[in-house]
Design an enzyme around this catalytic site. Structure first.
Site, PDB file in Angstrom:
ATOM      1  N   GLN A  96      -4.907  -2.356 -11.535  1.00 24.10           N
ATOM      2  CA  GLN A  96      -6.082  -2.850 -12.240  1.00 24.10           C
ATOM      3  C   GLN A  96      -5.669  -3.089 -13.682  1.00 24.10           C
ATOM      4  O   GLN A  96      -4.726  -2.443 -14.165  1.00 24.10           O
ATOM      5  CB  GLN A  96      -7.174  -1.760 -12.184  1.00 24.10           C
ATOM      6  N   GLU A 130      -1.862 -14.688  -9.889  1.00 23.71           N
ATOM      7  CA  GLU A 130      -3.069 -14.540  -9.066  1.00 23.71           C
ATOM      8  C   GLU A 130      -3.981 -15.720  -9.350  1.00 23.71           C
ATOM      9  O   GLU A 130      -4.172 -16.096 -10.500  1.00 23.71           O
ATOM     10  CB  GLU A 130      -3.777 -13.232  -9.448  1.00 23.71           C
TER      11      GLU A 130
HETATM   12  P1  FAD Z   1     -10.434   2.529  -2.766  1.00 22.11           P
HETATM   13  O1  FAD Z   1      -8.997   2.809  -2.918  1.00 22.11           O
HETATM   14  O2  FAD Z   1     -11.052   2.690  -1.431  1.00 22.11           O
HETATM   15  O3  FAD Z   1     -11.189   3.433  -3.828  1.00 22.11           O
HETATM   16  C1  FAD Z   1     -12.578   3.316  -4.092  1.00 22.11           C
HETATM   17  C2  FAD Z   1     -13.101   4.627  -4.668  1.00 22.11           C
HETATM   18  O4  FAD Z   1     -13.121   5.630  -3.633  1.00 22.11           O
HETATM   19  C3  FAD Z   1     -12.216   5.227  -5.763  1.00 22.11           C
HETATM   20  O5  FAD Z   1     -13.066   5.856  -6.693  1.00 22.11           O
HETATM   21  C4  FAD Z   1     -11.332   6.230  -5.066  1.00 22.11           C
HETATM   22  O6  FAD Z   1     -10.962   7.310  -5.914  1.00 22.11           O
HETATM   23  C5  FAD Z   1     -12.228   6.697  -3.930  1.00 22.11           C
HETATM   24  N1  FAD Z   1     -11.487   6.937  -2.662  1.00 22.11           N
HETATM   25  C6  FAD Z   1     -10.434   6.233  -2.189  1.00 22.11           C
HETATM   26  N2  FAD Z   1     -10.060   6.691  -0.982  1.00 22.11           N
HETATM   27  C7  FAD Z   1     -10.909   7.695  -0.687  1.00 22.11           C
HETATM   28  C8  FAD Z   1     -11.049   8.569   0.413  1.00 22.11           C
HETATM   29  N3  FAD Z   1     -10.219   8.467   1.468  1.00 22.11           N
HETATM   30  N4  FAD Z   1     -12.055   9.482   0.391  1.00 22.11           N
HETATM   31  C9  FAD Z   1     -12.888   9.574  -0.662  1.00 22.11           C
HETATM   32  N5  FAD Z   1     -12.797   8.780  -1.750  1.00 22.11           N
HETATM   33  C10 FAD Z   1     -11.830   7.853  -1.755  1.00 22.11           C
HETATM   34  N6  FAD Z   1     -12.243  -7.015  -5.254  1.00 22.11           N
HETATM   35  C11 FAD Z   1     -12.654  -8.048  -4.478  1.00 22.11           C
HETATM   36  O7  FAD Z   1     -13.779  -8.039  -3.988  1.00 22.11           O
HETATM   37  N7  FAD Z   1     -11.833  -9.105  -4.216  1.00 22.11           N
HETATM   38  C12 FAD Z   1     -10.572  -9.173  -4.700  1.00 22.11           C
HETATM   39  O8  FAD Z   1      -9.848 -10.127  -4.435  1.00 22.11           O
HETATM   40  C13 FAD Z   1     -10.105  -8.109  -5.535  1.00 22.11           C
HETATM   41  N8  FAD Z   1      -8.856  -8.106  -6.030  1.00 22.11           N
HETATM   42  C14 FAD Z   1      -8.395  -7.020  -6.726  1.00 22.11           C
HETATM   43  C15 FAD Z   1      -7.076  -7.008  -7.176  1.00 22.11           C
HETATM   44  C16 FAD Z   1      -6.557  -5.899  -7.848  1.00 22.11           C
HETATM   45  C17 FAD Z   1      -5.105  -5.889  -8.284  1.00 22.11           C
HETATM   46  C18 FAD Z   1      -7.406  -4.784  -8.103  1.00 22.11           C
HETATM   47  C19 FAD Z   1      -6.865  -3.573  -8.820  1.00 22.11           C
HETATM   48  C20 FAD Z   1      -8.731  -4.798  -7.702  1.00 22.11           C
HETATM   49  C21 FAD Z   1      -9.244  -5.916  -7.009  1.00 22.11           C
HETATM   50  N9  FAD Z   1     -10.560  -5.968  -6.551  1.00 22.11           N
HETATM   51  C22 FAD Z   1     -10.994  -7.018  -5.784  1.00 22.11           C
HETATM   52  C23 FAD Z   1     -11.500  -4.918  -6.924  1.00 22.11           C
HETATM   53  C24 FAD Z   1     -11.567  -3.773  -5.907  1.00 22.11           C
HETATM   54  O9  FAD Z   1     -12.085  -4.255  -4.696  1.00 22.11           O
HETATM   55  C25 FAD Z   1     -12.470  -2.705  -6.532  1.00 22.11           C
HETATM   56  O10 FAD Z   1     -11.813  -2.068  -7.586  1.00 22.11           O
HETATM   57  C26 FAD Z   1     -13.098  -1.726  -5.573  1.00 22.11           C
HETATM   58  O11 FAD Z   1     -14.195  -1.102  -6.236  1.00 22.11           O
HETATM   59  C27 FAD Z   1     -12.163  -0.617  -5.119  1.00 22.11           C
HETATM   60  O12 FAD Z   1     -11.190  -1.075  -4.301  1.00 22.11           O
HETATM   61  P2  FAD Z   1      -9.974  -0.100  -3.907  1.00 22.11           P
HETATM   62  O13 FAD Z   1      -9.192  -0.769  -2.878  1.00 22.11           O
HETATM   63  O14 FAD Z   1      -9.311   0.401  -5.129  1.00 22.11           O
HETATM   64  O15 FAD Z   1     -10.830   1.095  -3.250  1.00 22.11           O
END
Ligand code: FAD
Length: 309
Positions: free
Chosen positions: A179, A16
């Site tokens: 993560q 990455e």
């Molecule tokens: P989601 O899966 O949407 O989850 C967010 C929260 O909402 C969680 O607590 C989950 O339990 C809850 N949730 C999920 N779906 C629902 C639903 N349908 N209804 C109610 N609650 C729900 N961030 C950046 O800005 N840029 C990047 O390039 C970046 N790269 C990343 C790479 C990796 C490998 C990882 C693991 C994270 C990265 N992040 C990045 C951080 C990420 O954007 C954050 O962790 C963010 O806070 C959550 O993203 P997510 O896609 O996991 O969210």
């Protein structure tokens, strides 16, 4: 070629990088003989590039991915967040990626800026983003999604977080990128729990090389609330830079010596952690290259990742 074709056959190995803020940083990463070209020599299965939530660095993100696609040495994967974006805007941006030959994405919600209670856009979670991408683009994208072995920092419970991860799979996601997680007992618990929940997506494990004291503490605690095992805390304590590693001009007499011994111990810790992950039966190791070459190349070689291919 899709990352899924590789994950179907064997463990994957990837890097990455992030889009540098300055032109000098861009030249170091993307210029001739730069970090990307050096990373290609290690034959990674893919290189992903991060994306600033809200599209803050979309120009540079695209520039980095353009270079990866143009060079044709590996697959380029873009991270993509739905924060602050409309459905039309998301559609437009994703079409741009496709037009540039980028057909792999990590579908994320994005971190909510301080004080925000929602995404400020049309989509609220990564589950919705995955569904939307499949609706609008069918199978044009290979879609990775985030998984949090310790539970996302804002999740109401680990069970809820796993249920939403299952929803990402049901909505059409292909594989999981995790993560960072140093707590191996928790990781093994989570891996068993997601499999029991019917999540069969391959798990590509995110590894942050431990190279710098402040960066390690920052990564664990500024957003993610990661548990730091005693062995890692000991490495930090034994090499503590006084008054603390975040200060620009520390009064510690042995700053350079401590930085070097921290890095040596951190690299060894990282290699051991990769061994432990591989022994769990994971599907890939995704090294955060931090836009560096020498240290991550050493880690990849010593951990045996170069032999996966
Ligand atoms: P989601 O899966 O949407 O989850 C967010 C929260 O909402 C969680 O607590 C989950 O339990 C809850 N949730 C999920 N779906 C629902 C639903 N349908 N209804 C109610 N609650 C729900 N961030 C950046 O800005 N840029 C990047 O390039 C970046 N790269 C990343 C790479 C990796 C490998 C990882 C693991 C994270 C990265 N992040 C990045 C951080 C990420 O954007 C954050 O962790 C963010 O806070 C959550 O993203 P997510 O896609 O996991 O969210």
């Amino acid at each position: 070629m899709s990352v899924m074709d590789i994950l179907d056959k064997r463990a994957a190995f990837s890097f990455e990088v992030f889009p540098p803020k300055t032109d000098v940083g861009m030249e170091k990463l993307c210029g001739e003989g730069g970090v990307l070209e050096k990373l290609y020599t290690l034959n990674p299965d893919y290189i992903s590039c991060t994306y600033g939530a809200g599209g803050t660095n979309v120009g540079k993100n695209l520039e980095v991915l353009d270079k990866i696609v143009k060079d044709g040495k590996t697959i380029g994967v873009t991270h993509f967040t739905c924060i602050g974006n409309t459905k039309e805007g998301i559609k437009e941006q994703l079409q741009t990626y496709l037009d540039h030959g980028i057909n792999h994405m990590l579908a994320l919600r994005g971190d909510l800026p301080f004080g925000w209670t929602g995404t400020g856009g049309d989509l609220h979670y990564a589950t919705e983003l995955v569904k939307f991408v499949r609706q609008e683009f069918g199978d044009k994208f290979t879609i990775a999604v985030a998984g949090s072995p310790e539970g996302h920092i804002a999740c109401r419970s680990l069970e809820a977080d796993i249920a939403f991860l299952k929803q990402k799979q049901d909505n059409g996601a292909d594989y999981i990128m995790t993560q960072l997680c140093w707590d191996m007992d928790q990781f093994r618990y989570w891996l068993d729990a997601i499999r029991a929940a019917g999540i069969w997506m391959p798990v590509d494990v995110g590894i942050m090389p431990i190279l710098d004291q402040a960066a390690t503490i920052n990564m664990a605690l500024s957003r993610n609330g990661c548990v730091m095992p005693r062995a890692l805390c000991e490495i930090i304590s034994k090499n503590w830079i006084f008054p603390n590693p975040f200060v620009k001009d520390p009064f510690d007499a042995d700053v350079e010596g401590k930085k070097a011994s921290f890095k040596a111990a951190g690299i060894e810790y990282t290699i051991n952690q990769i061994d432990e992950y591989r022994a769990c039966g994971i599907n890939g190791i995704h090294l955060y290259a931090l836009n560096k070459y020498e240290d991550v190349a050493y880690i990849a070689k010593e951990a045996g990742l170069l032999d996966l291919i």
